[in-house]
Enzyme design. Sequence first.
Site, PDB file in Angstrom:
ATOM      1  N   GLY A  11       0.840  -1.201   0.000  1.00  0.00           N
ATOM      2  CA  GLY A  11       0.000   0.000   0.000  1.00  0.00           C
ATOM      3  C   GLY A  11       0.867   1.239   0.000  1.00  0.00           C
ATOM      4  O   GLY A  11       1.587   1.514   0.961  1.00  0.00           O
ATOM      5  N   ALA A  17       3.129   6.209   1.107  1.00  0.00           N
ATOM      6  CA  ALA A  17       4.104   7.094   0.454  1.00  0.00           C
ATOM      7  C   ALA A  17       4.783   7.990   1.491  1.00  0.00           C
ATOM      8  O   ALA A  17       6.000   8.229   1.424  1.00  0.00           O
ATOM      9  CB  ALA A  17       3.416   7.930  -0.622  1.00  0.00           C
ATOM     10  N   VAL A 134      -5.627   3.806  15.561  1.00  0.00           N
ATOM     11  CA  VAL A 134      -6.571   4.613  16.347  1.00  0.00           C
ATOM     12  C   VAL A 134      -5.976   5.999  16.596  1.00  0.00           C
ATOM     13  O   VAL A 134      -4.877   6.126  17.141  1.00  0.00           O
ATOM     14  CB  VAL A 134      -6.896   3.941  17.699  1.00  0.00           C
ATOM     15  CG1 VAL A 134      -7.893   4.799  18.482  1.00  0.00           C
ATOM     16  CG2 VAL A 134      -7.444   2.534  17.494  1.00  0.00           C
ATOM     17  N   LYS A 207     -12.441   2.010  15.589  1.00  0.00           N
ATOM     18  CA  LYS A 207     -11.382   2.436  16.518  1.00  0.00           C
ATOM     19  C   LYS A 207     -11.825   2.222  17.962  1.00  0.00           C
ATOM     20  O   LYS A 207     -11.060   1.746  18.807  1.00  0.00           O
ATOM     21  CB  LYS A 207     -11.045   3.912  16.273  1.00  0.00           C
ATOM     22  CG  LYS A 207     -10.376   4.143  14.920  1.00  0.00           C
ATOM     23  CD  LYS A 207     -10.396   5.611  14.537  1.00  0.00           C
ATOM     24  CE  LYS A 207      -9.636   5.870  13.254  1.00  0.00           C
ATOM     25  NZ  LYS A 207      -9.860   7.199  12.698  1.00  0.00           N
TER      26      LYS A 207
HETATM   27  N1  LIG Z   1      -5.130   8.456   5.622  1.00  0.00           N
HETATM   28  C1  LIG Z   1      -5.153   8.554   6.949  1.00  0.00           C
HETATM   29  O1  LIG Z   1      -5.159   9.663   7.517  1.00  0.00           O
HETATM   30  C2  LIG Z   1      -5.153   7.339   7.792  1.00  0.00           C
HETATM   31  C3  LIG Z   1      -5.275   6.087   7.263  1.00  0.00           C
HETATM   32  N2  LIG Z   1      -5.280   4.985   8.077  1.00  0.00           N
HETATM   33  C4  LIG Z   1      -5.369   3.670   7.490  1.00  0.00           C
HETATM   34  O2  LIG Z   1      -4.185   3.416   6.744  1.00  0.00           O
HETATM   35  C5  LIG Z   1      -4.472   2.564   5.641  1.00  0.00           C
HETATM   36  C6  LIG Z   1      -4.039   3.247   4.361  1.00  0.00           C
HETATM   37  O3  LIG Z   1      -4.727   4.463   4.239  1.00  0.00           O
HETATM   38  P1  LIG Z   1      -4.409   5.509   3.062  1.00  0.00           P
HETATM   39  O4  LIG Z   1      -2.965   5.546   2.810  1.00  0.00           O
HETATM   40  O5  LIG Z   1      -5.115   6.740   3.437  1.00  0.00           O
HETATM   41  O6  LIG Z   1      -5.161   4.815   1.862  1.00  0.00           O
HETATM   42  P2  LIG Z   1      -4.975   5.091   0.302  1.00  0.00           P
HETATM   43  O7  LIG Z   1      -6.252   4.704  -0.342  1.00  0.00           O
HETATM   44  O8  LIG Z   1      -4.428   6.440   0.067  1.00  0.00           O
HETATM   45  O9  LIG Z   1      -3.845   4.039  -0.117  1.00  0.00           O
HETATM   46  C7  LIG Z   1      -4.051   2.664  -0.158  1.00  0.00           C
HETATM   47  C8  LIG Z   1      -2.969   2.022  -1.009  1.00  0.00           C
HETATM   48  O10 LIG Z   1      -3.149   0.614  -0.956  1.00  0.00           O
HETATM   49  C9  LIG Z   1      -3.094   0.108  -2.296  1.00  0.00           C
HETATM   50  N3  LIG Z   1      -3.938  -1.088  -2.351  1.00  0.00           N
HETATM   51  C10 LIG Z   1      -5.214  -1.206  -1.950  1.00  0.00           C
HETATM   52  N4  LIG Z   1      -5.640  -2.461  -2.172  1.00  0.00           N
HETATM   53  C11 LIG Z   1      -4.612  -3.123  -2.747  1.00  0.00           C
HETATM   54  C12 LIG Z   1      -4.432  -4.432  -3.247  1.00  0.00           C
HETATM   55  N5  LIG Z   1      -5.401  -5.334  -3.180  1.00  0.00           N
HETATM   56  N6  LIG Z   1      -3.245  -4.748  -3.764  1.00  0.00           N
HETATM   57  C13 LIG Z   1      -2.232  -3.865  -3.824  1.00  0.00           C
HETATM   58  N7  LIG Z   1      -2.343  -2.599  -3.372  1.00  0.00           N
HETATM   59  C14 LIG Z   1      -3.521  -2.243  -2.851  1.00  0.00           C
HETATM   60  C15 LIG Z   1      -3.605   1.219  -3.164  1.00  0.00           C
HETATM   61  O11 LIG Z   1      -3.153   1.043  -4.481  1.00  0.00           O
HETATM   62  C16 LIG Z   1      -2.965   2.420  -2.471  1.00  0.00           C
HETATM   63  O12 LIG Z   1      -1.630   2.539  -2.891  1.00  0.00           O
HETATM   64  C17 LIG Z   1      -5.968   2.267   5.740  1.00  0.00           C
HETATM   65  O13 LIG Z   1      -6.164   1.100   6.477  1.00  0.00           O
HETATM   66  C18 LIG Z   1      -6.503   3.471   6.518  1.00  0.00           C
HETATM   67  O14 LIG Z   1      -7.701   3.195   7.195  1.00  0.00           O
HETATM   68  C19 LIG Z   1      -5.126   5.078   9.427  1.00  0.00           C
HETATM   69  C20 LIG Z   1      -4.999   6.285  10.023  1.00  0.00           C
HETATM   70  C21 LIG Z   1      -5.047   7.518   9.265  1.00  0.00           C
HETATM   71  N1  LIG Z   2     -10.342   8.520   7.832  1.00  0.00           N
HETATM   72  C1  LIG Z   2      -9.722   8.525   9.099  1.00  0.00           C
HETATM   73  C2  LIG Z   2      -8.239   8.378   8.936  1.00  0.00           C
HETATM   74  C3  LIG Z   2      -7.577   8.054  10.191  1.00  0.00           C
HETATM   75  O1  LIG Z   2      -7.856   7.101  10.863  1.00  0.00           O
HETATM   76  C4  LIG Z   2     -10.016   9.818   9.821  1.00  0.00           C
HETATM   77  O2  LIG Z   2     -10.506  10.745   9.185  1.00  0.00           O
HETATM   78  O3  LIG Z   2      -9.769   9.882  11.034  1.00  0.00           O
END
Ligand SMILES: NC(=O)C1=CN([C@@H]2O[C@H](COP(=O)(O)OP(=O)(O)OC[C@H]3O[C@@H](n4cnc5c(N)ncnc54)[C@H](O)[C@@H]3O)[C@@H](O)[C@H]2O)C=CC1
Ligand SMILES: N[C@@H](CC=O)C(=O)O
Length: 441
Positions: A11, A17, A134, A207
Amino acid sequence: MADALKIGIAGLGTVGASLVRIIQQKSNELAVTCGRPITITAVSARDKSRDRGIDLSAVIWFDRPEELAEKGDIDVFVELMGGAEGAANISVRAALQRGLHVVTANKALLAYHGVELATIAEEKGALLNFEAAVAGGIPVIKALRESLTGNAVSRIYGIMNGTCNYILTKMEKEGLSFAECLKEAQRLGYAEADPAFDIEGNDTAHKLSILTTLAFGNKIAADDIYLEGITNISIEDIHAAAELGYRIKLLGVAQRTDTGIEQRVHPTMVPVDSVIAQVDGVTNAVAIESDVLGELLMVGPGAGGNATASSVLGDIADIAKSQPGAQRVPVLGHPASALEPYRKAQMQSHEGGYFIRLTVLDRTGVFASVATRMAENNISLESIVQRSKQHLAPSHHQTIILVTHATMEESVRKAVASIKSEGYLFGEPQVIRIERPKEEG
Ligand SMILES: NC(=O)C1=CN([C@@H]2O[C@H](COP(=O)(O)OP(=O)(O)OC[C@H]3O[C@@H](n4cnc5c(N)ncnc54)[C@H](O)[C@@H]3O)[C@@H](O)[C@H]2O)C=CC1
Ligand SMILES: N[C@@H](CC=O)C(=O)O
């Protein structure tokens, strides 16, 4: 210096990233603090050609995250894809079965499979770390799992979703529409891939279910949470709350009661002078009330690439510093095999204050009838006011706003149902619960 800790990241979106960027920028400092270098050896993401502004030239690319988990030359599998099922679930399981340590930010996965995953990790002697799952950058998992050992927790509550708090803050302070605020939260990388999880309250529920297990030692019960999101909150509610000395926040609350553990997620009015009412934008706050420490309030960035990657990196650093074969802290604070069945307190038994906004026909006797229906259900009122010229109400309607003293949810539901049956209501009544910090309770 010891051998490098080899990590594989599945991911590469907002969080993935950011994580790569930080590890690459801070490689020297990390090697010193952790006593060994941290090296990204492999990654997996859907789109190989996307420019993420990070250097992936030296890493091995796996098209399938499951393959990375099963075959990658790695010590730690970092799951940053999201989703309770599918690739995240399969690959995390595979990594743990292989004895690899796992770091994840995926609260949905833990809410539904956390106990099974913790069981596998504990059997294999692997670490399963999830600080970022969380409240983003706030180290609440470590606080509950380690620092508060020996404390009996009575209540946890807080703002656990950055997207919702961002929307509510922007609506109030900048007068923007719900849709505009949500779009901006998505652009900033705060929202889930499907933002319905944020605004309908599911993300907060995921959470909360994890915190409840850490605090109370029960099996995770994500489907046993009373759930209301913020889609129903209007600017009129926000203004009415302000006039009464409250602000509206989406809170997750878990508390021990005489009949079990109460878990609920809903828009909540909090006193304007409470600390939690001042928590704005993407910032999260988690309050933990316990017998030895008293109240602990942790406030910090709750979402976004850097905030989340900070917690993920902290988890990776803990693994880098851990000694092979050393005693592990149980994944969920208690050994997975010792978690108790969840004893659910019914929402009808919830006791607290309520804000009720009714749009009613402008007719003699309506105000008295509303007051009577409240009294019949033994609801004591802190205030009841009638207003005309609310712009939501047509000219022949009025708004009645009630604030109750602490009362039972069941009584409020009965009173509202009986008011609905009177035939003078316009639209649905708005009911918002009031939560007070301990000292103000
Ligand atoms: N964005 C935020 O502020 C926060 C996110 N999270 C958690 O972190 C995780 C990632 O979140 P984000 O980076 O925001 O999501 P995002 O949607 O920006 O990135 C997800 C990545 O996973 C890849 N991906 C998804 N399914 C895939 C698969 N089957 N095979 C290969 N690659 C796959 C996508 O191509 C993408 O690169 C999630 O579980 C989210 O709930 C937790 C806390 C805060
Ligand atoms: N979508 C969530 C990302 C972090 O967990 C939020 O907005 O808090």
